[in-house]
Design a protein around this motif. Structure first.
Motif, PDB file in Angstrom:
ATOM      1  N   THR A 216       0.805  -1.222   0.000  1.00  0.00           N
ATOM      2  CA  THR A 216       0.000   0.000   0.000  1.00  0.00           C
ATOM      3  C   THR A 216       0.842   1.278   0.000  1.00  0.00           C
ATOM      4  OG1 THR A 216      -0.133  -0.028   2.432  1.00  0.00           O
ATOM      5  CG2 THR A 216      -1.911  -1.120   1.207  1.00  0.00           C
ATOM      6  N   PHE A 217       2.174   1.145  -0.128  1.00  0.00           N
ATOM      7  CA  PHE A 217       3.004   2.349  -0.054  1.00  0.00           C
ATOM      8  C   PHE A 217       4.213   2.251  -0.987  1.00  0.00           C
ATOM      9  CE2 PHE A 217       6.364   5.068   1.570  1.00  0.00           C
ATOM     10  CZ  PHE A 217       5.681   6.265   1.728  1.00  0.00           C
ATOM     11  N   ALA A 218       4.537   3.389  -1.602  1.00  0.00           N
ATOM     12  CA  ALA A 218       5.714   3.477  -2.466  1.00  0.00           C
ATOM     13  C   ALA A 218       6.302   4.884  -2.357  1.00  0.00           C
ATOM     14  CB  ALA A 218       5.342   3.166  -3.912  1.00  0.00           C
ATOM     15  N   ILE A 219       7.561   4.997  -2.734  1.00  0.00           N
ATOM     16  CA  ILE A 219       8.222   6.302  -2.816  1.00  0.00           C
ATOM     17  C   ILE A 219       8.502   6.582  -4.286  1.00  0.00           C
ATOM     18  CG2 ILE A 219      10.291   7.635  -2.215  1.00  0.00           C
ATOM     19  CD1 ILE A 219      10.515   5.857   0.302  1.00  0.00           C
ATOM     20  N   ALA A 220       8.091   7.752  -4.747  1.00  0.00           N
ATOM     21  CA  ALA A 220       8.281   8.108  -6.150  1.00  0.00           C
ATOM     22  C   ALA A 220       9.126   9.374  -6.259  1.00  0.00           C
ATOM     23  CB  ALA A 220       6.936   8.322  -6.832  1.00  0.00           C
ATOM     24  N   GLN A 221      10.122   9.311  -7.128  1.00  0.00           N
ATOM     25  CA  GLN A 221      10.910  10.506  -7.462  1.00  0.00           C
ATOM     26  C   GLN A 221      10.248  11.147  -8.671  1.00  0.00           C
ATOM     27  OE1 GLN A 221      13.565   7.598  -7.571  1.00  0.00           O
ATOM     28  NE2 GLN A 221      14.952   8.232  -5.948  1.00  0.00           N
ATOM     29  N   ILE A 222       9.676  12.323  -8.448  1.00  0.00           N
ATOM     30  CA  ILE A 222       8.858  12.977  -9.464  1.00  0.00           C
ATOM     31  C   ILE A 222       9.510  14.285  -9.900  1.00  0.00           C
ATOM     32  CG2 ILE A 222       6.616  14.042  -9.948  1.00  0.00           C
ATOM     33  CD1 ILE A 222       5.359  12.081  -7.994  1.00  0.00           C
ATOM     34  N   GLN A 223       9.594  14.451 -11.198  1.00  0.00           N
ATOM     35  CA  GLN A 223      10.133  15.690 -11.761  1.00  0.00           C
ATOM     36  C   GLN A 223       8.969  16.579 -12.212  1.00  0.00           C
ATOM     37  OE1 GLN A 223      11.986  15.878 -15.801  1.00  0.00           O
ATOM     38  NE2 GLN A 223      13.827  16.446 -14.657  1.00  0.00           N
ATOM     39  N   THR A 224       8.968  17.811 -11.703  1.00  0.00           N
ATOM     40  CA  THR A 224       7.974  18.796 -12.111  1.00  0.00           C
ATOM     41  C   THR A 224       8.673  19.818 -13.000  1.00  0.00           C
ATOM     42  OG1 THR A 224       6.814  18.496  -9.998  1.00  0.00           O
ATOM     43  CG2 THR A 224       6.239  20.433 -11.299  1.00  0.00           C
ATOM     44  N   SER A 225       8.303  19.851 -14.267  1.00  0.00           N
ATOM     45  CA  SER A 225       8.977  20.713 -15.237  1.00  0.00           C
ATOM     46  C   SER A 225       8.081  21.887 -15.612  1.00  0.00           C
ATOM     47  CB  SER A 225       9.331  19.921 -16.498  1.00  0.00           C
ATOM     48  OG  SER A 225      10.155  18.824 -16.176  1.00  0.00           O
ATOM     49  N   ASN A 226       8.621  23.076 -15.460  1.00  0.00           N
ATOM     50  CA  ASN A 226       7.947  24.283 -15.890  1.00  0.00           C
ATOM     51  C   ASN A 226       8.680  24.856 -17.097  1.00  0.00           C
ATOM     52  OD1 ASN A 226       5.754  25.063 -13.713  1.00  0.00           O
ATOM     53  ND2 ASN A 226       7.511  24.237 -12.606  1.00  0.00           N
ATOM     54  N   GLU A 227       8.242  26.003 -17.549  1.00  0.00           N
ATOM     55  CA  GLU A 227       8.816  26.586 -18.757  1.00  0.00           C
ATOM     56  C   GLU A 227      10.301  26.909 -18.598  1.00  0.00           C
ATOM     57  OE1 GLU A 227       7.958  30.308 -21.854  1.00  0.00           O
ATOM     58  OE2 GLU A 227       6.738  30.047 -20.045  1.00  0.00           O
ATOM     59  N   HIS A 228      10.688  27.410 -17.416  1.00  0.00           N
ATOM     60  CA  HIS A 228      12.055  27.884 -17.227  1.00  0.00           C
ATOM     61  C   HIS A 228      12.882  27.060 -16.235  1.00  0.00           C
ATOM     62  CE1 HIS A 228      11.103  31.367 -19.651  1.00  0.00           C
ATOM     63  NE2 HIS A 228      10.072  31.662 -18.872  1.00  0.00           N
ATOM     64  N   PHE A 229      12.265  26.085 -15.561  1.00  0.00           N
ATOM     65  CA  PHE A 229      13.021  25.282 -14.598  1.00  0.00           C
ATOM     66  C   PHE A 229      12.313  23.960 -14.349  1.00  0.00           C
ATOM     67  CE2 PHE A 229       9.856  27.393 -12.043  1.00  0.00           C
ATOM     68  CZ  PHE A 229       9.507  26.464 -11.074  1.00  0.00           C
ATOM     69  N   SER A 230      13.056  23.035 -13.752  1.00  0.00           N
ATOM     70  CA  SER A 230      12.465  21.753 -13.350  1.00  0.00           C
ATOM     71  C   SER A 230      12.944  21.411 -11.945  1.00  0.00           C
ATOM     72  CB  SER A 230      12.840  20.642 -14.332  1.00  0.00           C
ATOM     73  OG  SER A 230      14.226  20.383 -14.279  1.00  0.00           O
ATOM     74  N   LEU A 231      12.150  20.634 -11.235  1.00  0.00           N
ATOM     75  CA  LEU A 231      12.430  20.288  -9.844  1.00  0.00           C
ATOM     76  C   LEU A 231      12.137  18.808  -9.632  1.00  0.00           C
ATOM     77  CD1 LEU A 231      13.125  21.510  -7.004  1.00  0.00           C
ATOM     78  CD2 LEU A 231      10.669  21.786  -6.673  1.00  0.00           C
ATOM     79  N   THR A 232      13.090  18.094  -9.039  1.00  0.00           N
ATOM     80  CA  THR A 232      12.890  16.682  -8.724  1.00  0.00           C
ATOM     81  C   THR A 232      12.792  16.509  -7.209  1.00  0.00           C
ATOM     82  OG1 THR A 232      14.120  15.991 -10.681  1.00  0.00           O
ATOM     83  CG2 THR A 232      13.813  14.350  -8.954  1.00  0.00           C
ATOM     84  N   GLN A 233      11.723  15.867  -6.758  1.00  0.00           N
ATOM     85  CA  GLN A 233      11.502  15.660  -5.322  1.00  0.00           C
ATOM     86  C   GLN A 233      10.968  14.254  -5.070  1.00  0.00           C
ATOM     87  OE1 GLN A 233       8.914  19.250  -4.997  1.00  0.00           O
ATOM     88  NE2 GLN A 233      10.235  19.841  -3.304  1.00  0.00           N
ATOM     89  N   ASN A 234      11.170  13.794  -3.840  1.00  0.00           N
ATOM     90  CA  ASN A 234      10.639  12.491  -3.428  1.00  0.00           C
ATOM     91  C   ASN A 234       9.238  12.670  -2.849  1.00  0.00           C
ATOM     92  OD1 ASN A 234      12.958  10.959  -4.043  1.00  0.00           O
ATOM     93  ND2 ASN A 234      13.925  11.600  -2.151  1.00  0.00           N
ATOM     94  N   TYR A 235       8.303  11.863  -3.323  1.00  0.00           N
ATOM     95  CA  TYR A 235       6.922  11.928  -2.845  1.00  0.00           C
ATOM     96  C   TYR A 235       6.480  10.582  -2.289  1.00  0.00           C
ATOM     97  CZ  TYR A 235       6.026  16.490  -5.027  1.00  0.00           C
ATOM     98  OH  TYR A 235       6.052  17.817  -5.365  1.00  0.00           O
ATOM     99  N   ALA A 236       5.605  10.644  -1.301  1.00  0.00           N
ATOM    100  CA  ALA A 236       4.952   9.438  -0.807  1.00  0.00           C
ATOM    101  C   ALA A 236       3.772   9.139  -1.725  1.00  0.00           C
ATOM    102  CB  ALA A 236       4.477   9.649   0.626  1.00  0.00           C
TER     103      ALA A 236
END
Length: 267
Positions: A216-236
């Motif tokens: 019932t649980f996982a950790i996902a590394q998600i990249q959020t990309s916008n027009e001028h930058f991107s951000l990678t964070q760990n999410y539950a």
């Protein structure tokens, strides 16, 4: 005859309304009591783990925790950790209950030469709550090859991709299908947030790496990309009613800052 029907309807409606009110109050009370009980169980688990770490009680550390990445000899690893980096003091700064099997806890841990600040999952696995330790920093991304990726990872990945599509659509009800919200988050502000996003350049949400911890649980590394930058964070990412959902409003962090005897305290 009309007055009789009207009076009869009123006599029937009042008890029904009162009954519905009682049911709603009891339902809310039951939810609150369950939520409070869950929070207490989570708190006890984290406190017991931190006490064990401070006392270098390796057996209890193993009992109350699980590693995000498997270690061949976790007992020796914990012994080495206690010896090289003994815990002096720890503060639990926040606990967020997501559902009956998932919570997030924020901890400030003080050691001799550094302070760790992080938010970690606490999950219920095989009937026991455990804090997940060893979550890597957001700069570390673990890719799964197609040969060793299991069906659960694929399910989590698809849910995140559907979440990204829902954000682009601007459909609040569709977005809600793919997010889990902690009990301390205000849902009306959540809707305002997604409505605001839909009016701006919409970010691209991409799952880079997924680590399944339990059914019932996982950790996902998600990249959020916008027009001028991107951000990678760990999410539950947790499962609710058969659907994998990204825990909204909380990222999993693990950071350290240096500390020495010449710290300046500002009050």
């Amino acid at each position: 005859m009309g007055n009789y029907n009207e009076n009869f309807s009123k006599r029937i409606c009042r008890p029904v309304i009162v009954l519905l009110f009682i049911l709603v109050v009891n339902s809310f009370s039951n939810f609150s009591s369950v939520n409070a009980e869950t929070k207490e169980d989570v708190l006890n688990t984290v406190v017991n783990y931190l006490k064990a770490q401070k006392d270098c009680n390796v057996e209890d550390m193993i009992t109350y925790s699980e590693r995000a990445h498997q270690i061949s000899n976790v007992k020796e690893f914990y012994k080495m950790m206690c010896k090289k980096l003994p815990l002096q003091e720890a503060k639990i700064t926040n606990i967020s209950i997501i559902n009956e099997t998932t919570a997030l806890v924020s901890i400030e841990a003080t050691h001799k030469d550094r302070i760790f600040i992080g938010t970690s999952p606490v999950i219920k696995k095989e009937g026991k709550w455990k804090i997940i330790r060893g979550i890597p920093g957001s700069e570390y991304v673990e890719y799964s090859s197609k040969t060793n990726r299991d069906d659960t990872e694929d399910e989590v990945k698809r849910s995140i991709e559907e979440y990204s599509k829902a954000i682009k659509s601007g459909d609040i009800n569709e977005i809600k299908k793919y997010i889990a919200i902690s009990s301390d988050k205000k849902k009306n502000r959540l809707e305002q947030h997604f409505k605001a996003i839909s009016k701006e350049p919409i970010p691209q949400v991409t799952p880079l790496g997924i680590k399944v911890i339990s059914d019932t649980f996982a950790i996902a590394q998600i990249q959020t990309s916008n027009e001028h930058f991107s951000l990678t964070q760990n999410y539950a990412v947790c499962q609710e009613e058969g659907q994998w959902k990204v825990v909204f409003g909380h990222t999993l962090t693990n950071s350290a800052i240096p500390k020495n005897d010449k710290s300046v305290e500002v009050k």
